[in-house]
Motif scaffolding. Sequence first.
Motif, mmCIF file in Angstrom:
data_model
loop_
_atom_site.group_PDB
_atom_site.id
_atom_site.type_symbol
_atom_site.label_atom_id
_atom_site.label_comp_id
_atom_site.label_asym_id
_atom_site.label_seq_id
_atom_site.Cartn_x
_atom_site.Cartn_y
_atom_site.Cartn_z
ATOM 1 N N SER A 507 0.765 -1.329 -0.114
ATOM 2 C CA SER A 507 -0.223 0.019 0.117
ATOM 3 C C SER A 507 0.870 1.412 0.012
ATOM 4 O O SER A 507 1.725 1.356 0.981
ATOM 5 N N LEU A 508 0.748 2.127 -1.075
ATOM 6 C CA LEU A 508 1.568 3.256 -1.329
ATOM 7 C C LEU A 508 1.270 4.088 -0.013
ATOM 8 O O LEU A 508 2.176 4.851 0.605
ATOM 9 N N ASP A 509 0.272 4.256 0.180
ATOM 10 C CA ASP A 509 -0.153 5.204 1.208
ATOM 11 C C ASP A 509 0.402 4.928 2.836
ATOM 12 O O ASP A 509 0.812 5.549 3.471
ATOM 13 N N MET A 513 3.473 6.613 4.849
ATOM 14 C CA MET A 513 3.286 6.994 6.246
ATOM 15 C C MET A 513 4.482 6.574 7.211
ATOM 16 O O MET A 513 5.080 7.140 7.906
ATOM 17 N N SER A 514 4.932 5.182 6.590
ATOM 18 C CA SER A 514 6.082 4.598 7.367
ATOM 19 C C SER A 514 7.467 5.568 7.014
ATOM 20 O O SER A 514 8.225 5.513 7.719
ATOM 21 N N LEU A 515 7.578 5.835 5.761
ATOM 22 C CA LEU A 515 8.773 6.814 5.151
ATOM 23 C C LEU A 515 8.771 8.145 6.111
ATOM 24 O O LEU A 515 9.907 8.567 6.705
ATOM 25 N N VAL A 516 7.640 8.918 6.306
ATOM 26 C CA VAL A 516 7.735 9.840 7.212
ATOM 27 C C VAL A 516 8.097 9.417 8.671
ATOM 28 O O VAL A 516 8.861 10.234 9.308
ATOM 29 N N GLN A 517 7.482 8.407 9.263
ATOM 30 C CA GLN A 517 7.817 7.976 10.419
ATOM 31 C C GLN A 517 9.284 7.604 10.492
ATOM 32 O O GLN A 517 9.668 8.043 11.684
ATOM 33 N N TYR A 518 9.862 6.937 9.878
ATOM 34 C CA TYR A 518 11.146 6.452 9.904
ATOM 35 C C TYR A 518 12.174 7.806 9.641
ATOM 36 O O TYR A 518 13.219 8.048 10.320
ATOM 37 N N GLN A 519 11.700 8.541 8.689
ATOM 38 C CA GLN A 519 12.508 9.815 8.464
ATOM 39 C C GLN A 519 12.561 10.720 9.793
ATOM 40 O O GLN A 519 13.707 11.326 10.206
ATOM 41 N N LYS A 520 11.358 10.975 10.584
ATOM 42 C CA LYS A 520 11.358 11.777 11.632
ATOM 43 C C LYS A 520 12.304 11.178 12.728
ATOM 44 O O LYS A 520 12.879 11.771 13.339
#
Length: 544
Positions: A507-509, A513-520
């Motif tokens: 799921s790209l959505d 969200m995971s990208l943003v979470q791990y990036q933060k």
Amino acid sequence: MGLLALMNVAQSALSTMGQALTVTGNNISNVNTPGYNVQNAILEVNNPNTAIMGASGTGVKLALVQRQYDGFVQAQMLLEEQNNAKQSVLQSTYMQIEDAMNDQKGAGLSASITSFFNAWQDLSTNPETPEQRTVVIADGKNIITQAQQIESQFSNIDASIGKSMPDDIKQVNDLARQISSYNVSIALAEGGRIQQANDLRDKRQAALTQLAGLINFTTLDDKSGAITVTVGERNLVGVGDIVNPITMQKQVDGKIQLNINGIDQTSKITGGKIGAELELKNSGKGGLPAAFAGLRSTIAAITNMVNSIQTRGYDLNGQQGGNFFNPLSVYTLNKNSSTASVTSAVIIDMSAITYKEYEVRFTGNDNYQLYDIKNNTSTNGTLTGNSLTVDGMQVTFAGVPAAGDVFKLSPIATAIGSGRVNLTDPTQIAASSSPSAIPGGNGNALAMAALGDQVNPMLSNSTIIEYYASVVTTIGNYASTANVNLTFSTNMLSQLKEQNASISGVSLDEEAMSLVQYQKSYEAAAQIVNVTSSLLETLVNLVR
């Protein structure tokens, strides 16, 4: 917690979040990859440091990259892939058989049979007319010609399946070798560790999906990570780089036998494309053998019954009628015997012919079972003077039959291939039932016309036209059933794929969200490093 310990915590967070970002990026890059199962980064607390004052945390680590899937759903998908592929082949082939008969368009053999008996009715009103006699002969020839065309198309369909099967078997064996290779690679990669070889397992599952489209099988997981693939009662793929290829053996009667390790597994192979092909080529109740038998029985019945009436009447020359059609003969086939053979096979009583096909299955030198192919029934018998008589057929054997020897007997097998109209002169049609009534006698012509509506016990207590209509209807029912089954299976497979995608698909959505979470988290860990570095610098300056 000291500054160096804080730095270690930050470093573990940076490393772990970097790995988690890699997992997420890999999911995004494989969003359109067939058979890919989404992977999740499973994080775990590092083992704490213990001291007199108590334990202190040491950060985070990546415990494993977990392949997200539902084994039950994927197993159901494999089963439905097997069924869907089978129904697709059955539906397509039965529609070809139905089209070859052409009866649904009103231009098939049924119309020709009706026209033939109507021509006799017309002849009975004016039996001395040569023009109407010519029509009878032409309509008789049309029946044979049309039946031969249909039989030829059946043969073409049968040959097409026969050509396809070796390629399908080769593909099964190639996939078996791929799966075996994946088994070895997975076992080496995992080596008893918690982390699974996710990409290899995805590739193996994709190979299993391809295999399911060809043949039915079951699987059994091994603790090493390998799987066993079983077809019928034999292992196609075993643990430890073991592959037992399927071999194909064509029987003398055109049927197909599939072996694994030299052991016949044909009756156990019922799914996938190959399961459908076996059913179409081998089944006596359905498939092409039944279509051939139904068509040939119809023509054999017309041949035998028309000849019976024709030879009782008298032609315009006052002569007793000869056979209208080429008479039936007994077809025999030695299926496997090396010690016995058929020396004679003749019809001694045409009125006793039942239009059935048999196998003589010897259980001893003179003892046998007579197997009715269509009805799947057997009766026991003993040779008399090396001969047996069944349904007006007398068959004589030479040599010594052994237990297990099988011979096929059929009064219908050559009814179409050898079929023809024997009469060359319209005056040879025996329309009269008495030589004294010539040229105006029509008793035999009326009897012939009535034949189309005459119920025959040998044709399931139906008329010739009704019997052939039942053959056409049966094929149509098979086509209709296969179409319904295919529609149901396609819908079921679609639902299972949707369910599997909701579990295992990317799921790209969610990945965004995971990208943003791990990036933060990565940025926060980097900030910890900056703060720790600044504090260390301050501390060093104070010491100076």
